[in-house]
Design a protein around this motif. Structure first.
Motif, mmCIF file in Angstrom:
data_model
loop_
_atom_site.group_PDB
_atom_site.id
_atom_site.type_symbol
_atom_site.label_atom_id
_atom_site.label_comp_id
_atom_site.label_asym_id
_atom_site.label_seq_id
_atom_site.Cartn_x
_atom_site.Cartn_y
_atom_site.Cartn_z
ATOM 1 N N ALA A 1 -5.080 0.753 -19.672
ATOM 2 C CA ALA A 1 -5.153 0.838 -18.201
ATOM 3 C C ALA A 1 -3.799 1.205 -17.586
ATOM 4 C CB ALA A 1 -5.622 -0.501 -17.636
ATOM 5 N N MET A 2 -3.891 1.923 -16.476
ATOM 6 C CA MET A 2 -2.691 2.206 -15.670
ATOM 7 C C MET A 2 -2.966 1.688 -14.270
ATOM 8 S SD MET A 2 -1.056 5.946 -16.136
ATOM 9 C CE MET A 2 -2.540 6.856 -16.319
ATOM 10 N N LYS A 3 -2.020 0.953 -13.718
ATOM 11 C CA LYS A 3 -2.214 0.449 -12.353
ATOM 12 C C LYS A 3 -1.129 0.973 -11.430
ATOM 13 C CE LYS A 3 -4.871 -3.831 -12.236
ATOM 14 N NZ LYS A 3 -4.815 -5.248 -11.833
ATOM 15 N N VAL A 4 -1.459 1.086 -10.153
ATOM 16 C CA VAL A 4 -0.480 1.450 -9.132
ATOM 17 C C VAL A 4 -0.499 0.371 -8.064
ATOM 18 C CG1 VAL A 4 -2.138 2.898 -7.818
ATOM 19 C CG2 VAL A 4 0.318 3.304 -7.583
ATOM 20 N N GLY A 5 0.665 0.054 -7.528
ATOM 21 C CA GLY A 5 0.764 -0.932 -6.452
ATOM 22 C C GLY A 5 1.704 -0.433 -5.379
ATOM 23 N N LEU A 6 1.270 -0.550 -4.127
ATOM 24 C CA LEU A 6 2.091 -0.092 -2.992
ATOM 25 C C LEU A 6 2.225 -1.234 -1.998
ATOM 26 C CD1 LEU A 6 -0.097 2.969 -2.872
ATOM 27 C CD2 LEU A 6 2.337 3.337 -2.587
ATOM 28 N N THR A 7 3.436 -1.469 -1.511
ATOM 29 C CA THR A 7 3.598 -2.488 -0.460
ATOM 30 C C THR A 7 3.883 -1.789 0.870
ATOM 31 O OG1 THR A 7 5.963 -2.743 -0.881
ATOM 32 C CG2 THR A 7 4.490 -4.209 -2.095
ATOM 33 N N PHE A 8 3.503 -2.479 1.937
ATOM 34 C CA PHE A 8 3.637 -1.913 3.300
ATOM 35 C C PHE A 8 4.157 -2.968 4.267
ATOM 36 C CE2 PHE A 8 0.326 0.380 1.085
ATOM 37 C CZ PHE A 8 0.629 1.705 1.358
ATOM 38 N N LYS A 9 4.707 -2.481 5.389
ATOM 39 C CA LYS A 9 5.137 -3.427 6.444
ATOM 40 C C LYS A 9 3.921 -4.002 7.154
ATOM 41 C CE LYS A 9 9.752 -1.853 7.587
ATOM 42 N NZ LYS A 9 10.168 -0.487 7.880
#
Ligand SMILES: Cc1cc2nc3c(=O)[nH]c(=O)nc-3n(C[C@H](O)[C@H](O)[C@H](O)COP(=O)(O)OP(=O)(O)OC[C@H]3O[C@@H](n4cnc5c(N)ncnc54)[C@H](O)[C@@H]3O)c2cc1C
Length: 349
Positions: free
Chosen positions: A195-203
């Motif tokens: 598996a490959m995961k992506v994670g993005l954080t935001f204000k």
């Protein structure tokens, strides 16, 4: 090299190994060590910047995991799923939108990330865990085991191996394990090791403000599954999902561009205002994945009876998510196998 002697050695500080150590401790069996190859604990549970890059969800029918979470007083909460979700089902047709039926509650997540469970279990015996300790050899000698690692040799009366079977087949055993067992170990796919995961954080959770749940589903997209991944207290805002394995071989920059373009198409240009962008490709982690990756989307059959047997006159046994006959591959299987291992290893004199 120094030698350390204990009654029990547990190899692997993932959920299974840490559950076994927790249960042994509860039963007063504290003469143990947990040996872990990585510089961190948790194995396929890994939370960074409040994002679960490994295991995330569980359901009510994952009874053993649910009971353990309750026992150690960790909080759980439902995956956020209110609002419009996106289904990308055909490259020619426009996306479909759907809303979750509130009478079918979504899966649970662990408050504080899945690592909260790992940290809680380890807190009962933290000084018994040796990280950066790679086991390479297990030799039976005079009714005990000598365990060779990159740092020290260890001597134990009993050993529990919680490494995924395919990876554990690289360890040298003396006397050798039965050939058919080794073959089955090599043939056992390590769940999610590709598996490959992506994670993005935001204000801000901009998708919620626009009436989206954050869910995008579709095997033909750059991100095959994307979900809202905000914290339980709604004070850290993120999206997390699985990257299409077709993007494994393109450059990191190209992959990032494609992933952002894709999410932007469905949730809006605000996605480009991310605070952090991270990817994890589990096929690159050699204490989880072997070189011959095969894409497996359906859970293979786990719980091979050979993994339930005890070896070396009951002094050595196998545990871990892939050995579990129920919910094999999942966190629940890891917990179940960990509980069984603790019971079994105590029962043999
Ligand atoms: C991307 C991803 C998403 C997932 N999503 C979910 C989900 O949503 N829900 C769910 O239920 N499950 C999910 N899973 C599966 C879940 O993570 C596993 O079932 C569970 O964490 C396995 O625990 P374990 O202790 O059996 O094995 P592991 O976590 O693999 O632990 C084995 C440990 O052994 C160590 N080790 C390996 N070789 C050696 C060596 N030679 N010497 C010493 N130590 C060694 C490893 O470093 C590791 O820490 C996911 C997994 C991944 C990777």
């Amino acid at each position: 090299m120094t030698q350390k002697k204990v009654k029990y050695i547990i190899i692997g500080a993932g959920l299974s190994g840490l559950t076994t150590a927790f249960k042994l401790y509860q039963k007063g069996e504290t003469d143990l060590l947990v040996l872990e190859a990585r510089d961190r604990i948790g194995g396929r549970i890994m939370t960074e910047q409040h994002i679960d890059f490994g295991a995330t969800w569980f359901q009510n029918h994952h009874e053993h995991l649910s009971a353990l979470i309750d026992e150690v007083a960790i909080k759980k909460f439902h995956q956020f799923s209110h609002g419009k979700s996106v289904l990308v089902y055909n490259s020619m047709a426009p996306a479909h939108y759907f809303e979750n039926d509130p009478s079918y509650p979504s899966a649970f997540r662990i408050a504080g990330g899945s690592i909260a469970l790992i940290e809680k279990l380890a807190s009962f015996y933290r000084d018994k865990i040796h990280t950066n300790t790679i086991v390479s050899k297990v030799v039976e000698l005079e009714n005990k085991f000598v365990i060779t690692t990159n740092t020290s040799n260890y001597i134990a009366n009993k050993v529990i191996i919680t490494i995924p079977p395919r990876i554990a087949s690289n360890i040298k055993f003396s006397p050798e394990l039965p050939a058919d067992l080794v073959q089955d170990m090599k043939n056992t796919h390590t769940w999610m090791s590709n598996a490959m995961k992506v994670g993005l954080t935001f204000k801000e959770p901009f998708w919620k403000a626009k009436g989206f749940s954050g869910t995008i589903i579709g095997q033909i997209g750059c991100v095959t599954e994307l979900y809202d991944h905000c914290c339980v207290n709604n004070n850290n805002f993120s999206l997390m999902g699985f990257v299409n394995e077709a993007l494994r071989d393109v450059s990191k920059e190209e992959r990032k561009t494609k992933i952002l373009d894709y999410i932007q198409k469905y949730l809006g240009k605000e996605v480009l205002d991310y605070v952090t962008y991270q990817e994890k490709d589990w096929s690159q982690y050699h204490f989880t994945a072997s070189n011959d990756i095969k894409s497996i989307y359906m859970s293979p059959r786990y719980g091979n009876p050979k993994f339930q047997e005890m070896y070396f006159d009951g002094k050595l046994l196998f545990s871990g998510a892939e050995t579990a006959a129920i919910h094999g591959g999942y966190m629940d299987g890891a917990v179940l196998s960990g509980l069984n291992a603790a019971e079994k290893i105590i029962s043999i004199a």
